[in-house]
Design an enzyme around this catalytic site. Structure first.
Site, PDB file in Angstrom:
ATOM      1  N   LEU A 198      -5.863  -2.204  -1.093  1.00 31.37           N
ATOM      2  CA  LEU A 198      -5.724  -2.181   0.366  1.00 31.37           C
ATOM      3  C   LEU A 198      -6.253  -3.482   0.965  1.00 31.37           C
ATOM      4  CD1 LEU A 198      -6.797   0.955   2.459  1.00 31.37           C
ATOM      5  CD2 LEU A 198      -6.112  -1.242   3.383  1.00 31.37           C
ATOM      6  N   TYR A 243      -1.320  -4.252  11.198  1.00 31.75           N
ATOM      7  CA  TYR A 243      -2.123  -4.691  10.054  1.00 31.75           C
ATOM      8  C   TYR A 243      -1.576  -5.971   9.430  1.00 31.75           C
ATOM      9  CZ  TYR A 243      -3.591  -0.009  11.043  1.00 31.75           C
ATOM     10  OH  TYR A 243      -4.016   1.098  11.711  1.00 31.75           O
ATOM     11  N   GLN A 275       2.140  -2.098   5.862  1.00 31.54           N
ATOM     12  CA  GLN A 275       2.325  -0.697   6.249  1.00 31.54           C
ATOM     13  C   GLN A 275       2.589  -0.503   7.743  1.00 31.54           C
ATOM     14  OE1 GLN A 275      -0.924   2.241   5.196  1.00 31.54           O
ATOM     15  NE2 GLN A 275       0.569   2.616   3.592  1.00 31.54           N
ATOM     16  N   GLU A 286       0.849  -1.188   0.000  1.00 29.85           N
ATOM     17  CA  GLU A 286       0.000   0.000   0.000  1.00 29.85           C
ATOM     18  C   GLU A 286       0.890   1.245   0.000  1.00 29.85           C
ATOM     19  OE1 GLU A 286      -2.007  -0.889   3.637  1.00 29.85           O
ATOM     20  OE2 GLU A 286      -2.825  -2.716   2.765  1.00 29.85           O
ATOM     21  N   GLU A 326      -4.246  -6.722   3.073  1.00 33.93           N
ATOM     22  CA  GLU A 326      -2.988  -7.382   3.447  1.00 33.93           C
ATOM     23  C   GLU A 326      -2.974  -8.844   3.020  1.00 33.93           C
ATOM     24  OE1 GLU A 326      -4.532  -5.167   5.347  1.00 33.93           O
ATOM     25  OE2 GLU A 326      -3.003  -3.605   5.426  1.00 33.93           O
ATOM     26  N   HIS A 364      -0.626   2.259  15.218  1.00 34.79           N
ATOM     27  CA  HIS A 364       0.600   2.687  14.553  1.00 34.79           C
ATOM     28  C   HIS A 364       1.809   2.472  15.451  1.00 34.79           C
ATOM     29  CE1 HIS A 364      -2.793   4.664  12.668  1.00 34.79           C
ATOM     30  NE2 HIS A 364      -2.111   4.485  11.557  1.00 34.79           N
TER      31      HIS A 364
END
Ligand SMILES: Cc1ncc(C[n+]2csc(CCOP(=O)(O)OP(=O)(O)O)c2C)c(N)n1
Ligand SMILES: [Mg+2]
Length: 689
Positions: free
Chosen positions: A412, A440, A436, A383, A414, A485
């Site tokens: 998008l 994920y 990313q 991505e 995985e 994140h």
């Protein structure tokens, strides 16, 4: 149309498959067999094999026995009845899985073995179809002919799995953009999944719902099934677009040997399926066409029963896998000299360039560029990796350098990204996909755990899916982004047999370790995860602002898999760490004024146990500094390795909390801090509990 001779051959495959099912149950009853899921009622799939070429890669449903036998007829050189029976008894001499599982597979037949996880093979099938076309476009070698059709079969209940719907969506998405993707999805629809009925009409409209060309066939009528399959195969081969073949079947003899279907199906329902038995239908057709008489058709069935039974008697006592070593032989192929040779060759660009200090992100970026130059079969995708150059700029400029055929943005999903890698690696390309964020990876981890890591195991190393999966991970993004994140969960990777998990902390290590991973994928077919600490991507300094001590030039040095790096030679304390922990530990070590040495593991799997023990013994005191969670985190493995080796010095650990990482400054409350490292180090050295 099927000639009489071909019809007779298909009947032979159908009979063979049915008698294998019966033999499976007899072997089970004798205690010699271990698998009874059969193909009874699905034998019309022989027609699908007949419509394809034996060079067309096939990823098969567990009820595709007749397909397998028919494929073997087209490509002589195997002994399919014996091979399947050897699989049923888990014989070590079984030619594909070597007794590790009962699968349909053989390299001579271009049948790739599949796991028992329903639908998990669909993303890979899409990847193989992609690779057939992309390899031809790039002019690099491919395992399959350039005009191949990839066939992928699965059940009607499996069609609902998100892995299946994701892969079908990806195929349709590619076709929508005019990207060639020659895959034929074959849904073997018996109307039920174990005990749960598939609603009427659900599969009949499946392909069309995605805008995909939809074909339908009565799998209980092998002649008409052949017509439909031939039309579908011809269409896919010519247009290079994906298609969906709905093969209507029945399920006879229950889901498996142990399944008492009377508990959930009426007798009338079961009898109705038996009425549609595809073997009876083919026998009737043969008699109607005057190919054989009724007596002859019955004699054929009897002869096949005897043939299969005779082989079953022979294989019942075949040797099984006798040792752990034999079982594990194909898990982690390792030829360190070959890998080193490959990695050193890939470092030629690094050797030629003047050494300039760079950041971790720049080191990875430059090394990816070098590797793309060095390996013509390498692809970089994920991505946002191409036009944008990655969320953190790590893949910036690669698209321009290597072109859109080799560096590209994916959709998008995985599972599809990893499926693309699974298919590309299997076909001869060298995929370097990016996930990313570590958070994920988890929704798609079965594509690594169940698929990538097991292929070599279930094919005795005859099929491999080399890949290097780059994953941006770990926390410490200064409160930014929250948990998803700043994920630090690596437990789901640490226990995957054979998987290489690299985690560089310094720019020079990142370059060398990336070359090693690509070399291991190329030379040994290894599956590598390259876990990059996001928070260190652009870090320049170590101790003081402007000191530039986290920068390093890309060297041509070779770093073998499973070798740690040591900083300092103090004799009071060994700090064992990795990732962001290295940055923190080096700072703490200097502040403390203790005589420390700091060991950067660099590899989370396999752990550098020899280096760990040597450095632990040198001081007799070990502090494990682990930014991952206390439960399931890396420190557990380090402590266990020390205990296993009988290390009798003092040991302590500091870790992040068993929590998700919150947004903002609150992140600091659950993440390991330098203060905690400092306190633990002092306690350990001063002897406080
Ligand atoms: C991901 C996953 N979940 C559950 C199972 C257990 N399981 C094995 S077969 C099956 C039913 C599959 O039905 P269908 O796709 O219709 O194939 P059929 O057996 O009818 O040919 C289930 C639930 C599995 N193998 N994989
Ligand atoms: Mg079914």
């Amino acid at each position: 149309m099927l000639t009489d001779a071909r019809l007779l051959e298909l009947y032979d495959s159908q009979l063979g498959s049915r008698h294998l099912d019966l033999a499976a149950r007899e072997l089970r009853a004798q205690g010699a067999g271990f698998y009874t899921i059969g193909s009874a009622g699905h034998e019309g799939n022989a027609a699908v094999a007949a419509a394809l070429r034996p060079t067309d890669p096939a990823l098969l449903h567990y009820r595709s026995g007749a397909f397998y036998l028919e494929r073997a007829r087209q490509a002589p050189g195997t002994d399919p009845l014996r091979d399947v029976l050897l699989g049923l008894v888990a014989a070590a001499s079984e030619p594909i899985a070597g007794g590790r599982h009962k699968v349909f597979g053989h390299p001579k037949l271009n049948v790739i073995p599949q796991t028992s996880t329903i639908a998990s093979h669909l993303p890979r099938a899409v990847g193989v179809a992609f690779a057939v076309e992309r390899a031809a476009k790039l002019g690099v070698a491919c395992a399959w002919p350039h005009d191949s059709v990839v066939v992928c079969s699965f059940g009607d209940a499996s069609a609902n799995h998100s892995t299946a719907t994701g892969a079908l969506n990806t195929a349709a998405y590619c076709a929508h953009q005019g990207l060639p993707l020659p895959v034929l999805f074959v849904c073997e629809d018996n109307g039920i999944g174990i005990s749960v009925r598939t609603p009427g009409g659900w599969i009949a409209s499946y392909g069309s719902r995605l805008g995909m060309r939809h074909f339908t066939a009565d799998g209980c009528d092998v002649a008409s099934a052949y017509e439909a399959a031939a039309e579908a195969v011809e269409w896919v081969r010519r247009t290079r677009r994906p298609a969906f073949l709905h093969l209507r079947t029945v399920r006879l003899m229950g889901h498996a040997g142990s399944d008492a279907e009377v508990a959930y199906r009426s007798r009338a329902e079961i009898a109705a399926d038996e009425e549609r038995d595809p073997l009876t239908a083919t026998a009737r057709l043969l008699v109607a066409r005057g190919v054989v008489t009724e007596d002859e058709v019955a004699a054929l069935a009897e002869a096949k029963r005897e043939e299969v039974r005779a082989i079953a008697r022979e294989v019942a006592s075949a040797a099984r896998l006798e040792t752990a070593r034999a079982v594990m032989a194909p898990l982690a192929p390792s030829r360190p000299a070959a890998v080193a040779g490959e990695a050193v060759a890939a470092a030629h660009a690094a050797r030629a360039r003047p050494a300039e200090p760079v950041t971790l992100a720049q080191a990875i970026n430059q090394t990816l560029a070098d590797l793309l130059d060095h390996c013509p079969e390498m692809l970089v995708f994920g991505e946002d990796v191409a036009r944008k150059g990655g969320v953190y700029g790590v893949t910036r400029g690669l698209l321009r350098r290597a072109g859109a055929g080799r560096v590209f943005d994916t959709l998008l999903d995985e599972q599809s990204i990893l499926g693309l890698a699974l298919g590309a690696g299997l076909s001869g390309l060298l995929p370097v996909p990016e996930i990313q964020y570590l958070a994920y990876l988890h929704n798609a981890v079965d594509q690594i755990r169940g698929e990538a890591a097991t292929l070599s195991f279930f094919s005795s190393g005859q099929y491999r899916n080399p890949m290097v999966v780059r994953v941006a991970g770990y926390a410490y993004q200064k409160g930014f982004g929250g948990h998803f994140h700043n994920d630090n969960a690596v437990a789901s990777l640490r226990d995957i047999p054979g998987l290489v998990v690299a985690t560089p902390s310094r720019p020079d290590d990142a370059a060398a370790m990336l070359r090693t991973c690509v070399a291991a994928a190329r030379a040994d077919g290894r599956v590598c995860v390259f876990l990059e600490p996001i928070a260190l991507y652009h870090t320049r300094d170590l101790h003081d602002e402007g000191d530039g001590e986290w920068l390093a030039p890309i060297s041509a040095e070779h770093v073998p898999i499973g070798r740690a790096r040591v900083y300092g030679s103090g004799d009071e304390l060994t700090i064992v760490t990795f990732g962001n922990g290295l940055h923190m530990s080096l700072r703490v070590a200097r502040r403390l004024g203790l005589r420390c040495r700091v060991l950067d593991l660099r590899w989370l799997a396999p752990l550098p146990v020899d280096d760990l023990l040597r450095e632990a013994t040198a001081t007799g005191r070990v502090l494990v500094v682990d930014e991952t969670r206390r439960s399931g985190g890396v420190s557990e493995g380090v402590l266990a390795a020390l205990a296993d080796a009988g290390f009798d010095g003092r040991v302590a650990r500091v870790t992040s909390r068993d929590s998700f990482v919150p947004l903002g400054d609150a992140a600091a409350h659950v993440l390991l801090t330098e203060d905690e490292i400092e306190a633990a180090a002092l306690d350990l050295v001063r002897g406080r509990p």
